[in-house]
Write an enzyme that holds these catalytic residues in place. Structure first.
Site, PDB file in Angstrom:
ATOM      1  N   ASP A 109      10.274   2.742   2.660  1.00  0.00           N
ATOM      2  CA  ASP A 109      10.412   1.598   2.771  1.00  0.00           C
ATOM      3  C   ASP A 109       9.350   1.039   2.596  1.00  0.00           C
ATOM      4  O   ASP A 109       9.430   0.937   1.132  1.00  0.00           O
ATOM      5  CB  ASP A 109      10.618   1.749   4.508  1.00  0.00           C
ATOM      6  N   GLY A 111       6.272   2.516   2.470  1.00  0.00           N
ATOM      7  CA  GLY A 111       5.944   3.897   1.333  1.00  0.00           C
ATOM      8  C   GLY A 111       4.357   4.369   2.302  1.00  0.00           C
ATOM      9  O   GLY A 111       4.233   5.049   2.061  1.00  0.00           O
ATOM     10  N   ASN A 112       4.370   3.099   3.482  1.00  0.00           N
ATOM     11  CA  ASN A 112       2.798   3.852   4.428  1.00  0.00           C
ATOM     12  C   ASN A 112       3.325   5.441   4.675  1.00  0.00           C
ATOM     13  O   ASN A 112       2.045   6.135   4.828  1.00  0.00           O
ATOM     14  CB  ASN A 112       2.809   3.087   5.731  1.00  0.00           C
ATOM     15  N   THR A 113       4.123   5.670   5.191  1.00  0.00           N
ATOM     16  CA  THR A 113       4.398   7.156   5.350  1.00  0.00           C
ATOM     17  C   THR A 113       4.215   8.121   4.333  1.00  0.00           C
ATOM     18  O   THR A 113       3.366   9.188   4.976  1.00  0.00           O
ATOM     19  CB  THR A 113       5.911   7.298   6.254  1.00  0.00           C
ATOM     20  N   LYS A 137      13.521   1.252   0.125  1.00  0.00           N
ATOM     21  CA  LYS A 137      14.028   0.120   0.036  1.00  0.00           C
ATOM     22  C   LYS A 137      12.563  -0.763  -1.004  1.00  0.00           C
ATOM     23  O   LYS A 137      11.744  -1.067  -0.419  1.00  0.00           O
ATOM     24  CB  LYS A 137      13.717  -0.536   1.432  1.00  0.00           C
ATOM     25  N   ASP A 165      17.741   7.544  12.531  1.00  0.00           N
ATOM     26  CA  ASP A 165      18.116   6.691  14.540  1.00  0.00           C
ATOM     27  C   ASP A 165      18.153   5.654  14.551  1.00  0.00           C
ATOM     28  O   ASP A 165      16.709   4.746  13.748  1.00  0.00           O
ATOM     29  CB  ASP A 165      17.226   8.161  15.224  1.00  0.00           C
TER      30      ASP A 165
END
Ligand code: 5GP
Length: 185
Positions: A109, A111-113, A137, A165
């Site tokens: 999303d 990209g932080n993770t 995304k 989830d």
């Protein structure tokens, strides 16, 4: 007969990507990975919790030598927005060093993770790191992330099902559903 819409935590989600479309795309990704890593041993690193179903399907589409490992990365909690902070845990010792690693993620999303994960793994001296994500995304991306194997590009809508989830619920649906109505993020 599949549900055209589902309700989770008082929110309504409409059918977005069918399990048939997912299965087809997973097979295609498997073919690409088989081709690119022929003759090598690949470590599939499944990012928990969201990727467990995707990784289970993807590994069954592989013919090359491969190992399966997991790592936990938490960024969202129960919220539907990225919190920015990423907590990484659960990786055993001696898994990464000198090996070809394929990070298997459900969705990129902001990209932080993924940026935090790659940064963490690079310090463990892998032979190579590549990224496989079922969904992306791009509109919300704030980091430079090279997704070598990508299932689907989607708009910035919140999705559930196929491992993804909503506040801990909805992972078991075989299809992917997107939040409907005005509040689609
Ligand atoms: P990022 O750090 O790229 O902003 O967010 C990545 C993580 O946020 C994913 O691994 C996933 O857990 C969660 N995430 C992002 N977008 C969605 C979404 O639409 N649905 C769900 N269920 N999780 C999401």
């Amino acid at each position: 007969m599949k549900a055209k819409s589902i309700s989770l935590g008082g929110k309504r989600f409409g059918l977005y990507i069918s399990k048939e479309m997912i299965a087809r795309r997973v097979r295609e990704l498997g073919r690409e990975i088989n081709h690119d890593f022929e003759g090598k041993t690949l470590v599939l690193l499944c990012v928990l919790n969201g990727s467990f179903i995707f990784a289970a399907d993807l590994i069954r589409s592989l013919k090359i030598d491969c190992e399966f490992q997991t790592i936990s990365a938490k960024s969202y909690g129960d919220l539907m927005e990225s919190s920015g902070g990423v907590e990484i845990s659960g990786l055993g010792e001696g898994i990464i060093g000198g090996k070809d690693i394929l990070i298997v993620e459900d969705i990129v999303d902001t990209g932080n993770t993924m940026a935090a994960l790659v940064n963490f793994l690079e310090k463990l001296s892998p032979l190579s790191i590549n990224i496989c994500s079922l969904l992306h995304k791009p509109e919300l991306l704030v980091n430079e992330i090279n997704i070598k194997y990508l299932g689907f590009t989607i708009p910035p809508r919140f999705v559930v099902g196929y491992g993804l989830d909503c506040a801990g619920k909805g992972r078991q649906f075989p299809d992917i559903y997107a939040l409907t109505g005005s509040d689609t993020k």
